[in-house]
Design a protein around this motif. Sequence first.
Motif, PDB file in Angstrom:
ATOM      1  N   GLY A 118     -17.537 -21.818  26.461  1.00 52.32           N
ATOM      2  CA  GLY A 118     -16.706 -23.025  26.387  1.00 52.32           C
ATOM      3  C   GLY A 118     -17.436 -24.165  27.070  1.00 52.32           C
ATOM      4  O   GLY A 118     -17.758 -24.076  28.245  1.00 52.32           O
ATOM      5  N   LEU A 119     -17.724 -25.217  26.316  1.00 52.41           N
ATOM      6  CA  LEU A 119     -18.400 -26.378  26.891  1.00 52.41           C
ATOM      7  C   LEU A 119     -17.299 -27.345  27.304  1.00 52.41           C
ATOM      8  O   LEU A 119     -16.572 -27.871  26.470  1.00 52.41           O
ATOM      9  CB  LEU A 119     -19.297 -26.989  25.815  1.00 52.41           C
ATOM     10  CG  LEU A 119     -20.526 -27.765  26.239  1.00 52.41           C
ATOM     11  CD1 LEU A 119     -21.396 -26.949  27.172  1.00 52.41           C
ATOM     12  CD2 LEU A 119     -21.319 -28.159  25.007  1.00 52.41           C
ATOM     13  N   ILE A 144     -17.947 -23.395  21.860  1.00 48.26           N
ATOM     14  CA  ILE A 144     -16.912 -24.357  21.479  1.00 48.26           C
ATOM     15  C   ILE A 144     -16.825 -25.418  22.569  1.00 48.26           C
ATOM     16  O   ILE A 144     -17.104 -25.158  23.733  1.00 48.26           O
ATOM     17  CB  ILE A 144     -15.520 -23.711  21.257  1.00 48.26           C
ATOM     18  CG1 ILE A 144     -14.967 -23.125  22.555  1.00 48.26           C
ATOM     19  CG2 ILE A 144     -15.580 -22.630  20.199  1.00 48.26           C
ATOM     20  CD1 ILE A 144     -13.510 -22.740  22.419  1.00 48.26           C
ATOM     21  N   SER A 145     -16.453 -26.630  22.150  1.00 49.02           N
ATOM     22  CA  SER A 145     -16.199 -27.648  23.163  1.00 49.02           C
ATOM     23  C   SER A 145     -14.718 -27.946  23.126  1.00 49.02           C
ATOM     24  O   SER A 145     -14.084 -27.838  22.076  1.00 49.02           O
ATOM     25  CB  SER A 145     -16.983 -28.918  22.866  1.00 49.02           C
ATOM     26  OG  SER A 145     -16.319 -29.679  21.888  1.00 49.02           O
ATOM     27  N   THR A 146     -14.161 -28.268  24.247  1.00 49.35           N
ATOM     28  CA  THR A 146     -12.723 -28.529  24.289  1.00 49.35           C
ATOM     29  C   THR A 146     -12.357 -29.288  25.563  1.00 49.35           C
ATOM     30  O   THR A 146     -13.121 -29.334  26.519  1.00 49.35           O
ATOM     31  CB  THR A 146     -11.935 -27.204  24.208  1.00 49.35           C
ATOM     32  OG1 THR A 146     -10.558 -27.495  24.262  1.00 49.35           O
ATOM     33  CG2 THR A 146     -12.292 -26.262  25.333  1.00 49.35           C
ATOM     34  N   HIS A 147     -11.165 -29.913  25.533  1.00 52.74           N
ATOM     35  CA  HIS A 147     -10.618 -30.451  26.783  1.00 52.74           C
ATOM     36  C   HIS A 147      -9.499 -29.540  27.271  1.00 52.74           C
ATOM     37  O   HIS A 147      -8.980 -29.742  28.345  1.00 52.74           O
ATOM     38  CB  HIS A 147      -9.903 -31.792  26.580  1.00 52.74           C
ATOM     39  CG  HIS A 147     -10.699 -32.826  25.905  1.00 52.74           C
ATOM     40  ND1 HIS A 147     -11.740 -33.446  26.512  1.00 52.74           N
ATOM     41  CD2 HIS A 147     -10.600 -33.375  24.677  1.00 52.74           C
ATOM     42  CE1 HIS A 147     -12.230 -34.341  25.677  1.00 52.74           C
ATOM     43  NE2 HIS A 147     -11.569 -34.296  24.564  1.00 52.74           N
ATOM     44  N   THR A 184     -17.870 -20.361  30.849  1.00 46.92           N
ATOM     45  CA  THR A 184     -17.684 -21.815  30.731  1.00 46.92           C
ATOM     46  C   THR A 184     -18.863 -22.528  31.362  1.00 46.92           C
ATOM     47  O   THR A 184     -19.384 -22.108  32.384  1.00 46.92           O
ATOM     48  CB  THR A 184     -16.412 -22.331  31.458  1.00 46.92           C
ATOM     49  OG1 THR A 184     -16.603 -22.109  32.843  1.00 46.92           O
ATOM     50  CG2 THR A 184     -15.180 -21.644  31.011  1.00 46.92           C
ATOM     51  N   VAL A 185     -19.261 -23.587  30.686  1.00 45.66           N
ATOM     52  CA  VAL A 185     -20.248 -24.489  31.263  1.00 45.66           C
ATOM     53  C   VAL A 185     -19.549 -25.836  31.383  1.00 45.66           C
ATOM     54  O   VAL A 185     -19.020 -26.348  30.405  1.00 45.66           O
ATOM     55  CB  VAL A 185     -21.493 -24.588  30.366  1.00 45.66           C
ATOM     56  CG1 VAL A 185     -22.347 -25.776  30.757  1.00 45.66           C
ATOM     57  CG2 VAL A 185     -22.312 -23.314  30.447  1.00 45.66           C
ATOM     58  N   ILE A 186     -19.488 -26.346  32.615  1.00 47.05           N
ATOM     59  CA  ILE A 186     -18.838 -27.647  32.805  1.00 47.05           C
ATOM     60  C   ILE A 186     -19.930 -28.703  32.901  1.00 47.05           C
ATOM     61  O   ILE A 186     -20.854 -28.577  33.708  1.00 47.05           O
ATOM     62  CB  ILE A 186     -17.967 -27.650  34.076  1.00 47.05           C
ATOM     63  CG1 ILE A 186     -16.884 -26.573  33.929  1.00 47.05           C
ATOM     64  CG2 ILE A 186     -17.357 -29.008  34.315  1.00 47.05           C
ATOM     65  CD1 ILE A 186     -15.925 -26.506  35.081  1.00 47.05           C
ATOM     66  N   SER A 192     -20.346 -20.475  34.702  1.00 48.31           N
ATOM     67  CA  SER A 192     -19.737 -19.277  35.266  1.00 48.31           C
ATOM     68  C   SER A 192     -18.689 -18.740  34.293  1.00 48.31           C
ATOM     69  O   SER A 192     -18.565 -19.251  33.178  1.00 48.31           O
ATOM     70  CB  SER A 192     -19.120 -19.652  36.610  1.00 48.31           C
ATOM     71  OG  SER A 192     -18.535 -18.530  37.206  1.00 48.31           O
ATOM     72  N   THR A 193     -17.938 -17.727  34.712  1.00 48.63           N
ATOM     73  CA  THR A 193     -16.821 -17.285  33.871  1.00 48.63           C
ATOM     74  C   THR A 193     -15.561 -17.966  34.376  1.00 48.63           C
ATOM     75  O   THR A 193     -15.494 -18.353  35.552  1.00 48.63           O
ATOM     76  CB  THR A 193     -16.628 -15.762  33.944  1.00 48.63           C
ATOM     77  OG1 THR A 193     -16.245 -15.438  35.285  1.00 48.63           O
ATOM     78  CG2 THR A 193     -17.896 -15.015  33.586  1.00 48.63           C
TER      79      THR A 193
END
Lengths: 243, 242
Positions: B31-32, B186-189, B201-203, B213-214
């Motif tokens: 998740g980006l 995937i990218s999401t808000h 997730t990559v922030i 991290s997860t």
Amino acid sequence: MSGMWAVLKRELKGYFTTPLAYVFLVIFLFFSGYLTSKEGFYEARQADLSRFFRNMPLLFVFMVPSTAMRLWAEERKVGTIELLLTLPLTIWQAVLGKFLAAWIFMTIALALTFPMVLTVAFLGDPDAGPIFTGYLGSWLMAGGFLAIGCFFSGITKSQVISFVLSVVACAILVFVGLPSTLNYLSTLLPAGLTRAIEGLSFQLHFESMQRGILRFSDVAYFVLLIAGWITACAVMLDERKAC
Amino acid sequence: MIEVRQLRKSFGPLIAVDGISFEVEKGQVLGLLGPNGAGKTTAMRMLACFIRPDEGTASICGHDIIKDPIGVRRCLGYLAENAPAYGEMTVGSFLNFICDARQIKGPDRRRAIDRIVPLCSLESVYHQTIETLSKGYKRRVGLAQALIHDPPVLILDEPTDGLDPNQKFEVRRLITQMASDKCIIISTHILEEVEAVCSRTVIIARGKVLADSTPAALKQQYGCSLEEVFRKITRTRAASAA
């Protein structure tokens, strides 16, 4: 190759699923016939199509950019350019596919002027040579205008801007070759330069074809013109796909 | 399957993506995450070979995005932001066009379309033109287009944006179903989405990777909900980086 075919097929179908193709064809066929008879097609009592071909450059200056303007500008506006250019197609396949679709569409438009040919054949005994080269010249000229339109369609999202820019570019290439312009230019510029400018115009190359003369230099002019503008279009799109 | 190395892209004075690197393996859903303008879309566009990076590179299934963009696109399913599609085409002819462009022919094409249409629940709108469809259906057409060749790598830019809760649930279920044998970004808000589908997730904010991290590990590390973690990371670290 098959990638280009996919783009071509979709684009050509696109012309006919929207009213665009029909509006274009009706207006084109009306004006090509109207301008011909206005020039005294019947009164002249000559079994040739010179009056028909004579108006082609002027007609094409307005009609061809209107078919070319949507090619890329619409893709940019709607965002489908991102879809198209992330499919496994090279930029060349996409550019050539679209250009050829538009050219095939123009070929259909030209083919539908066949009643003119039937009319002269019915009324007299025309020479087939000038008719053939006239059509060939018109077809090549349509390709040249389309290549210019294709380029200007690629630089903007606005179809109006692309239409105006390509009309201006095509008009310059046509009008610079008219005798009145050349006379004026010859008072300012050295003779060699004037001749060079004349050689760059559509008018010179189209006129000799319309008289039934098929010269290598005329065909080469159109081929180079098309190849040059299409290459410019592909290079430019490859550089700036987004924005 | 995806390796991103020091990707950098700027638009004039604005640095959209500032040297991001990460790797994604098969079976992972990455998740980006990031605030608006963080560079998520730009990063995804570079991976899909739509924008050329200024520096750095990435490879997808062993194909380099700069040297072999066609190879990358062949093994990639990409859903762009807002799911662009040709409005004047029907869903059926649009999917057939995608098959043409991806060279899926004959019985393979029939199989692909027979698989994808029920998968994205498009049966009822198959003969309708895309411009007449609702936002949810349009997005599902976009998903169908991205999945039709059963790609090993998927990049989806906000796949559930504009969908109603039921449709969101369906799309998430679809992603989870495919997750085991694919590599998905995937990218999401929407942070609940990250918890629902992402295994990592990559922030990112201002073009930089701030956390990788997860979702569970992040929550544990900060001792609060993912939403608060997101706020803490993107506000404080981005400010200190600037």
